[in-house]
Design a protein around this motif. Structure first.
Motif, PDB file in Angstrom:
ATOM      1  N   ALA A 267       0.754  -1.227  -0.011  1.00  0.00           N
ATOM      2  CA  ALA A 267      -0.148   0.088   0.127  1.00  0.00           C
ATOM      3  C   ALA A 267       0.955   1.277   0.248  1.00  0.00           C
ATOM      4  O   ALA A 267       1.889   1.415   0.721  1.00  0.00           O
ATOM      5  CB  ALA A 267      -1.021  -0.011   1.258  1.00  0.00           C
ATOM      6  N   THR A 268       0.624   2.281  -0.788  1.00  0.00           N
ATOM      7  CA  THR A 268       1.040   3.485  -0.793  1.00  0.00           C
ATOM      8  C   THR A 268       0.015   4.463  -0.027  1.00  0.00           C
ATOM      9  O   THR A 268      -1.027   4.712  -0.495  1.00  0.00           O
ATOM     10  CB  THR A 268       1.387   3.936  -2.150  1.00  0.00           C
ATOM     11  N   PHE A 310      -7.060   3.156  -4.879  1.00  0.00           N
ATOM     12  CA  PHE A 310      -6.969   2.829  -6.027  1.00  0.00           C
ATOM     13  C   PHE A 310      -6.450   1.202  -6.071  1.00  0.00           C
ATOM     14  O   PHE A 310      -5.392   0.899  -5.533  1.00  0.00           O
ATOM     15  CB  PHE A 310      -6.037   3.611  -7.004  1.00  0.00           C
ATOM     16  N   LEU A 311      -6.818   0.294  -6.651  1.00  0.00           N
ATOM     17  CA  LEU A 311      -6.495  -1.047  -6.708  1.00  0.00           C
ATOM     18  C   LEU A 311      -5.738  -1.256  -7.853  1.00  0.00           C
ATOM     19  O   LEU A 311      -5.787  -1.179  -9.230  1.00  0.00           O
ATOM     20  CB  LEU A 311      -7.670  -2.028  -6.977  1.00  0.00           C
ATOM     21  N   VAL A 312      -4.214  -1.041  -7.678  1.00  0.00           N
ATOM     22  CA  VAL A 312      -3.171  -0.938  -8.656  1.00  0.00           C
ATOM     23  C   VAL A 312      -3.092  -2.358  -9.341  1.00  0.00           C
ATOM     24  O   VAL A 312      -2.901  -2.520 -10.614  1.00  0.00           O
ATOM     25  CB  VAL A 312      -1.728  -0.596  -8.069  1.00  0.00           C
ATOM     26  N   GLY A 332     -11.445   1.313 -11.089  1.00  0.00           N
ATOM     27  CA  GLY A 332     -10.610   0.425 -10.351  1.00  0.00           C
ATOM     28  C   GLY A 332     -10.497   0.967  -8.631  1.00  0.00           C
ATOM     29  O   GLY A 332      -9.567   0.651  -7.943  1.00  0.00           O
ATOM     30  N   TYR A 333     -11.437   1.941  -8.301  1.00  0.00           N
ATOM     31  CA  TYR A 333     -11.154   2.203  -6.799  1.00  0.00           C
ATOM     32  C   TYR A 333     -12.169   0.953  -5.884  1.00  0.00           C
ATOM     33  O   TYR A 333     -13.000   0.678  -6.530  1.00  0.00           O
ATOM     34  CB  TYR A 333     -11.848   3.627  -6.736  1.00  0.00           C
ATOM     35  N   VAL A 334     -11.697   1.005  -4.593  1.00  0.00           N
ATOM     36  CA  VAL A 334     -12.439   0.054  -3.921  1.00  0.00           C
ATOM     37  C   VAL A 334     -12.419   0.840  -2.481  1.00  0.00           C
ATOM     38  O   VAL A 334     -11.833   1.674  -2.272  1.00  0.00           O
ATOM     39  CB  VAL A 334     -11.522  -1.195  -3.739  1.00  0.00           C
ATOM     40  N   ASP A 349      -3.147   2.071  -3.645  1.00  0.00           N
ATOM     41  CA  ASP A 349      -2.740   3.405  -3.713  1.00  0.00           C
ATOM     42  C   ASP A 349      -3.950   4.498  -3.049  1.00  0.00           C
ATOM     43  O   ASP A 349      -4.573   4.547  -3.711  1.00  0.00           O
ATOM     44  CB  ASP A 349      -2.250   3.801  -5.087  1.00  0.00           C
ATOM     45  N   PHE A 350      -3.597   4.638  -2.105  1.00  0.00           N
ATOM     46  CA  PHE A 350      -4.557   5.835  -1.240  1.00  0.00           C
ATOM     47  C   PHE A 350      -4.353   7.239  -1.760  1.00  0.00           C
ATOM     48  O   PHE A 350      -5.255   8.124  -1.561  1.00  0.00           O
ATOM     49  CB  PHE A 350      -4.279   5.707   0.278  1.00  0.00           C
ATOM     50  N   ASP A 351      -3.112   7.586  -2.457  1.00  0.00           N
ATOM     51  CA  ASP A 351      -2.940   8.928  -2.760  1.00  0.00           C
ATOM     52  C   ASP A 351      -3.561   9.289  -4.329  1.00  0.00           C
ATOM     53  O   ASP A 351      -3.358  10.346  -4.494  1.00  0.00           O
ATOM     54  CB  ASP A 351      -1.468   8.990  -3.239  1.00  0.00           C
ATOM     55  N   ARG A 352      -4.093   8.159  -4.896  1.00  0.00           N
ATOM     56  CA  ARG A 352      -4.715   8.608  -6.337  1.00  0.00           C
ATOM     57  C   ARG A 352      -5.917   9.214  -6.052  1.00  0.00           C
ATOM     58  O   ARG A 352      -6.738   8.637  -5.364  1.00  0.00           O
ATOM     59  CB  ARG A 352      -4.953   7.411  -7.082  1.00  0.00           C
TER      60      ARG A 352
END
Length: 352
Positions: A267-268, A310-312, A332-334, A349-352
């Motif tokens: 995770a970012t 965002f689910l990378v 692609g978000y969850v 990715d929590f930053d997108r």
């Protein structure tokens, strides 16, 4: 990010609801400047346990931000009980900076909302900001409440009607008592709204609809609007209450219901990445929180959307989703609080 803010006012709205205003110091004005419709999370610790709850900002969006929220008592609710029975002027509460995508940047056009109960709070900010800042904008508010005595922000809504009589239309439905004016008593369900909405305004000409309140009202209003030909992209929703008995199959999942024997999450968050093993039964948010206490969340119930990520890569299974629009899940978000790994490797990715 949370900041300690002093309570500057606590106003009793009804027997079971208050409006709480926080003083925003000059150095935090930019951080707390909100878009109409956004919410904040409030945090406190009780009996050694951290409690977070999300409340929508009801004040108009102005250059000098006024941070005011409406809080209704929920049976057994830790924070709402504290707010109604203990919180006083001068107390300090940890407040997260405004967030949320149930918003309207004021612009020309015709807009409408269907709200129930405390669902009025974000829509009050949306309508007041729009009408004050855009001279040719119009807004129609259809609101539903149990009784007149339980109706939040009566004076504020009446003030909008008095100030903008030609641009603000108000329709009130009371479900548990008769009223002399307005609609007859009863719930605003899909069938009733299907007949009511075309009689109130030109449905096809409304640029955006805002639905807010309990799940039943919002779901019924959405089905009525879709049945009347309103495109999905014009309908915006925010759920304020979901019955625990609601079947999770009614929500969106991103993968088949399978769980790998072992899974690792990468995770970012705030530009920093880490990876951790996912323990049996825990959500991906819980995995991150074991090492990163700054991970964003508020309700943990799939309602507020604070933990959107965002689910990378990889796949996840979401138990429920009452916060993300279909366009967001398709992109692609969850919701991390509702997501469980469906592959051995998952990256968020929590930053997108």
């Amino acid at each position: 990010m949370f900041h300690p803010l002093r309570v500057s006012d606590v106003e009793r709205l009804t027997d079971d609801a208050v409006a709480v205003t926080f003083a925003v110091p000059p150095e935090l004005r930019e951080a707390f400047r909100h878009t109409p419709g956004q919410h904040i999370a409030l945090r406190r610790t009780a009996r050694g346990e951290e409690i977070r709850r999300t409340y929508s900002i009801c004040a108009p969006a102005t250059a000098d931000p006024v941070l005011r929220v409406g809080i209704r008592l929920v049976e057994g609710g830790e924070f709402s009980t504290y707010a109604l029975k203990e919180l006083t002027v001068g107390d300090t509460v940890e407040v997260m900076e405004p967030t949320g995508r149930f918003v309207l940047e004021p612009r020309s056009g015709r807009f409408a909302a269907v709200v129930g109960g405390s669902g009025i709070t974000p829509v009050l900010s949306i309508a007041a900001s729009l009408l004050a800042r855009v001279p040719d904008a119009r807004f129609c508010l259809i609101r539903s409440d149990r009784t007149v005595a339980s109706t939040m922000f009566l004076d504020e809504v009446a003030d909008l009607k008095d100030r903008y009589p030609d641009r603000f239309q108000l329709v009130t439905a009371i479900s548990r008592e008769e009223q002399q004016a307005g609609l007859g008593s009863g719930r605003l369900d899909r069938e009733r709204l299907t007949g009511l909405l075309p009689a109130l305004l030109p449905v096809a000409d409304v640029d955006a609809w805002f639905l807010c309140g309990p799940l039943g009202l919002v779901a019924g209003a959405e089905r009525a609007l879709r049945g009347l030909g309103v495109p999905r992209g014009r309908i915006h929703q925010e759920i304020f209450h979901v019955d625990d008995a609601v079947d999770a199959t009614a929500t969106v999942t991103t993968a088949a219901a399978r769980t790998p024997a072992r899974s690792t999450l990468t995770a970012t968050l705030d530009g920093r990445s880490g990876n951790w093993p996912v323990q049996e039964g825990e959500s991906l948010l819980e995995t991150v929180l074991r090492s990163r206490s700054d991970a964003p969340y508020a309700c943990k119930g799939g309602v507020c959307g604070t933990c959107r990520a965002f689910l990378v890569s990889g796949e996840v299974r979401m138990d429920r989703n009452f916060a993300l629009e279909p366009e967001e899940t398709e992109a692609g978000y969850v919701l991390a609080c509702q997501s469980h790994p469906a592959t051995a490797e998952v990256e968020l990715d929590f930053d997108r």
